[in-house]
Design a protein around this motif. Structure first.
Motif, PDB file in Angstrom:
ATOM      1  N   UNK A   1     -41.848 -58.244 -16.347  1.00 39.86           N
ATOM      2  CA  UNK A   1     -42.336 -59.673 -16.322  1.00 39.86           C
ATOM      3  C   UNK A   1     -43.749 -59.593 -15.094  1.00 39.86           C
ATOM      4  N   UNK A   2     -43.604 -58.854 -14.207  1.00 38.13           N
ATOM      5  CA  UNK A   2     -44.722 -58.490 -13.221  1.00 38.13           C
ATOM      6  C   UNK A   2     -45.863 -58.402 -13.757  1.00 38.13           C
ATOM      7  N   UNK A   3     -45.782 -57.256 -14.780  1.00 33.66           N
ATOM      8  CA  UNK A   3     -46.831 -56.546 -15.380  1.00 33.66           C
ATOM      9  C   UNK A   3     -47.558 -57.786 -16.270  1.00 33.66           C
ATOM     10  N   UNK A   4     -46.589 -58.466 -17.004  1.00 31.00           N
ATOM     11  CA  UNK A   4     -47.130 -59.588 -17.990  1.00 31.00           C
ATOM     12  C   UNK A   4     -47.905 -60.717 -17.142  1.00 31.00           C
ATOM     13  N   UNK A   5     -47.500 -60.982 -15.971  1.00 31.48           N
ATOM     14  CA  UNK A   5     -48.008 -62.130 -15.098  1.00 31.48           C
ATOM     15  C   UNK A   5     -49.145 -61.592 -14.170  1.00 31.48           C
ATOM     16  N   UNK A   6     -49.199 -60.470 -13.851  1.00 29.27           N
ATOM     17  CA  UNK A   6     -50.210 -59.814 -12.625  1.00 29.27           C
ATOM     18  C   UNK A   6     -51.479 -60.291 -12.947  1.00 29.27           C
ATOM     19  N   UNK A   7     -51.950 -60.304 -14.256  1.00 30.53           N
ATOM     20  CA  UNK A   7     -53.250 -60.067 -14.481  1.00 30.53           C
ATOM     21  C   UNK A   7     -54.438 -58.908 -13.990  1.00 30.53           C
ATOM     22  N   UNK A   8     -53.698 -58.067 -13.486  1.00 34.19           N
ATOM     23  CA  UNK A   8     -54.221 -56.711 -13.011  1.00 34.19           C
ATOM     24  C   UNK A   8     -54.705 -55.773 -13.758  1.00 34.19           C
ATOM     25  N   UNK A   9     -53.957 -55.799 -15.201  1.00 30.42           N
ATOM     26  CA  UNK A   9     -53.987 -54.785 -16.275  1.00 30.42           C
ATOM     27  C   UNK A   9     -55.056 -55.319 -17.331  1.00 30.42           C
ATOM     28  N   UNK A  10     -55.962 -54.202 -17.892  1.00 31.03           N
ATOM     29  CA  UNK A  10     -56.828 -54.641 -18.812  1.00 31.03           C
ATOM     30  C   UNK A  10     -55.963 -54.648 -20.336  1.00 31.03           C
ATOM     31  N   UNK A  11     -55.094 -53.865 -20.366  1.00 26.17           N
ATOM     32  CA  UNK A  11     -54.179 -53.791 -21.461  1.00 26.17           C
ATOM     33  C   UNK A  11     -52.677 -53.831 -20.975  1.00 26.17           C
TER      34      UNK A  11
ATOM     35  N   UNK B   1     -31.487 -51.540 -15.290  1.00 27.06           N
ATOM     36  CA  UNK B   1     -32.154 -52.669 -16.351  1.00 27.06           C
ATOM     37  C   UNK B   1     -32.755 -53.809 -15.689  1.00 27.06           C
ATOM     38  N   UNK B   2     -32.167 -54.190 -14.648  1.00 31.73           N
ATOM     39  CA  UNK B   2     -32.784 -55.526 -14.046  1.00 31.73           C
ATOM     40  C   UNK B   2     -34.107 -55.066 -13.365  1.00 31.73           C
ATOM     41  N   UNK B   3     -34.136 -53.832 -12.736  1.00 23.87           N
ATOM     42  CA  UNK B   3     -35.529 -53.537 -12.313  1.00 23.87           C
ATOM     43  C   UNK B   3     -36.640 -53.192 -13.345  1.00 23.87           C
ATOM     44  N   UNK B   4     -36.406 -52.883 -14.468  1.00 24.21           N
ATOM     45  CA  UNK B   4     -37.325 -52.826 -15.795  1.00 24.21           C
ATOM     46  C   UNK B   4     -37.603 -54.102 -16.212  1.00 24.21           C
ATOM     47  N   UNK B   5     -36.584 -54.951 -16.163  1.00 21.96           N
ATOM     48  CA  UNK B   5     -36.804 -56.480 -16.717  1.00 21.96           C
ATOM     49  C   UNK B   5     -37.889 -57.028 -15.725  1.00 21.96           C
TER      50      UNK B   5
ATOM     51  N   UNK C   1     -50.199 -55.152 -22.394  1.00 21.30           N
ATOM     52  CA  UNK C   1     -49.072 -54.954 -23.645  1.00 21.30           C
ATOM     53  C   UNK C   1     -48.745 -53.515 -23.768  1.00 21.30           C
ATOM     54  N   UNK C   2     -49.474 -52.717 -23.425  1.00 20.87           N
ATOM     55  CA  UNK C   2     -49.233 -51.233 -23.665  1.00 20.87           C
ATOM     56  C   UNK C   2     -48.185 -50.852 -22.366  1.00 20.87           C
ATOM     57  N   UNK C   3     -48.400 -51.391 -21.171  1.00 15.85           N
ATOM     58  CA  UNK C   3     -47.340 -50.897 -20.140  1.00 15.85           C
ATOM     59  C   UNK C   3     -45.974 -51.882 -20.269  1.00 15.85           C
ATOM     60  N   UNK C   4     -46.204 -52.982 -20.854  1.00 17.12           N
ATOM     61  CA  UNK C   4     -44.940 -53.705 -20.917  1.00 17.12           C
ATOM     62  C   UNK C   4     -44.140 -53.174 -22.270  1.00 17.12           C
ATOM     63  N   UNK C   5     -44.956 -52.616 -23.091  1.00 20.56           N
ATOM     64  CA  UNK C   5     -44.226 -51.852 -24.387  1.00 20.56           C
ATOM     65  C   UNK C   5     -43.479 -50.798 -23.849  1.00 20.56           C
ATOM     66  N   UNK C   6     -44.079 -49.891 -22.888  1.00 14.81           N
ATOM     67  CA  UNK C   6     -43.331 -48.715 -22.448  1.00 14.81           C
ATOM     68  C   UNK C   6     -42.309 -49.195 -21.690  1.00 14.81           C
ATOM     69  N   UNK C   7     -42.252 -50.086 -20.854  1.00 18.33           N
ATOM     70  CA  UNK C   7     -41.064 -50.662 -19.824  1.00 18.33           C
ATOM     71  C   UNK C   7     -39.902 -51.393 -20.809  1.00 18.33           C
ATOM     72  N   UNK C   8     -40.536 -51.997 -21.809  1.00 13.52           N
ATOM     73  CA  UNK C   8     -39.652 -52.639 -22.743  1.00 13.52           C
ATOM     74  C   UNK C   8     -38.834 -51.750 -23.426  1.00 13.52           C
ATOM     75  N   UNK C   9     -39.513 -50.529 -24.031  1.00 10.29           N
ATOM     76  CA  UNK C   9     -38.592 -49.551 -24.705  1.00 10.29           C
ATOM     77  C   UNK C   9     -37.499 -48.969 -23.580  1.00 10.29           C
ATOM     78  N   UNK C  10     -37.973 -48.583 -22.440  1.00  7.84           N
ATOM     79  CA  UNK C  10     -36.831 -48.322 -21.423  1.00  7.84           C
ATOM     80  C   UNK C  10     -35.870 -49.415 -21.209  1.00  7.84           C
ATOM     81  N   UNK C  11     -36.298 -50.477 -21.192  1.00  4.38           N
ATOM     82  CA  UNK C  11     -35.438 -51.729 -21.102  1.00  4.38           C
ATOM     83  C   UNK C  11     -34.053 -51.537 -22.130  1.00  4.38           C
ATOM     84  N   UNK C  12     -34.836 -51.520 -23.528  1.00  7.41           N
ATOM     85  CA  UNK C  12     -34.014 -51.428 -24.579  1.00  7.41           C
ATOM     86  C   UNK C  12     -32.965 -50.171 -24.667  1.00  7.41           C
ATOM     87  N   UNK C  13     -33.490 -49.072 -23.851  1.00 11.45           N
ATOM     88  CA  UNK C  13     -32.408 -47.919 -23.728  1.00 11.45           C
ATOM     89  C   UNK C  13     -31.456 -47.993 -22.934  1.00 11.45           C
TER      90      UNK C  13
END
Length: 152
Positions: free
Chosen positions: A44-54, A36-40, A56-68
């Motif tokens: 955060x790292x994906x959202x702050x990195x500025x390396x991804x064009x999208x 859970x801590x790793x996913x959280x 929100x897609x990757x954050x949605x995937x990881x957020x879903x796993x975090x909820x599980x």
């Protein structure tokens, strides 16, 4: 592999043994807490990195796993309570993760070495992300291990 040490500080008789299922609950609690801590952190790292064009897609995937993991952690916590099992201390060092627990007045300790702990974390994380085991062979083993943080 988990190493278990059991002791009773004040009572000479050993209370009811802790079952394999109860030790499995302790192990699951540790794994889910770390995952859970790793996913959280990753979200955060994906959202702050500025390396991804999208991002929100990757954050949605990881957020879903975090909820599980959060839901599973709640269920494991309920099971721990129903078994009168309380984890009092969690420590990590260069060898692995150690948890001290109390179960029906019985104190014990479980130690899980890093290689096994990391391996099971990766298997579970892949499942929570909806990834198949066949994709695990994409990276060489050494690179996969290095990607996992040593401490949470």
């Amino acid at each position: 592999m988990a190493i278990t040490k059991r002791y009773t500080p004040t009572t000479p008789t050993i209370p009811e043994n802790i079952s394999k299922d109860e030790l499995s609950l302790v192990r699951s609690y540790l794994l889910l807490t770390f995952i859970h801590k790793v996913f959280e952190r990753d979200c955060r790292a994906i959202g702050k990195s500025g390396l991804f064009k999208t991002p929100q897609l990757y954050m949605e995937l990881v957020s879903s796993a975090t909820k599980k993991t959060s839901l599973m952690l709640q269920e494991v916590t309920r099971e721990l309570t129903s078994h009168q099992l309380k984890i009092s201390t969690v420590r990590q060092d260069q060898r692995g993760v150690t948890a001290e627990y109390n179960c029906r007045g019985y104190a014990g300790e479980i130690h899980i070495l890093w290689p096994g702990f990391r391996s099971e974390m990766m298997q579970r994380m892949r499942a929570y992300l909806g990834l198949g085991a066949e994709l695990a062979s994409v990276l060489p083993r050494e690179e996969r291990v290095e990607q996992m943080a040593l401490s949470i």
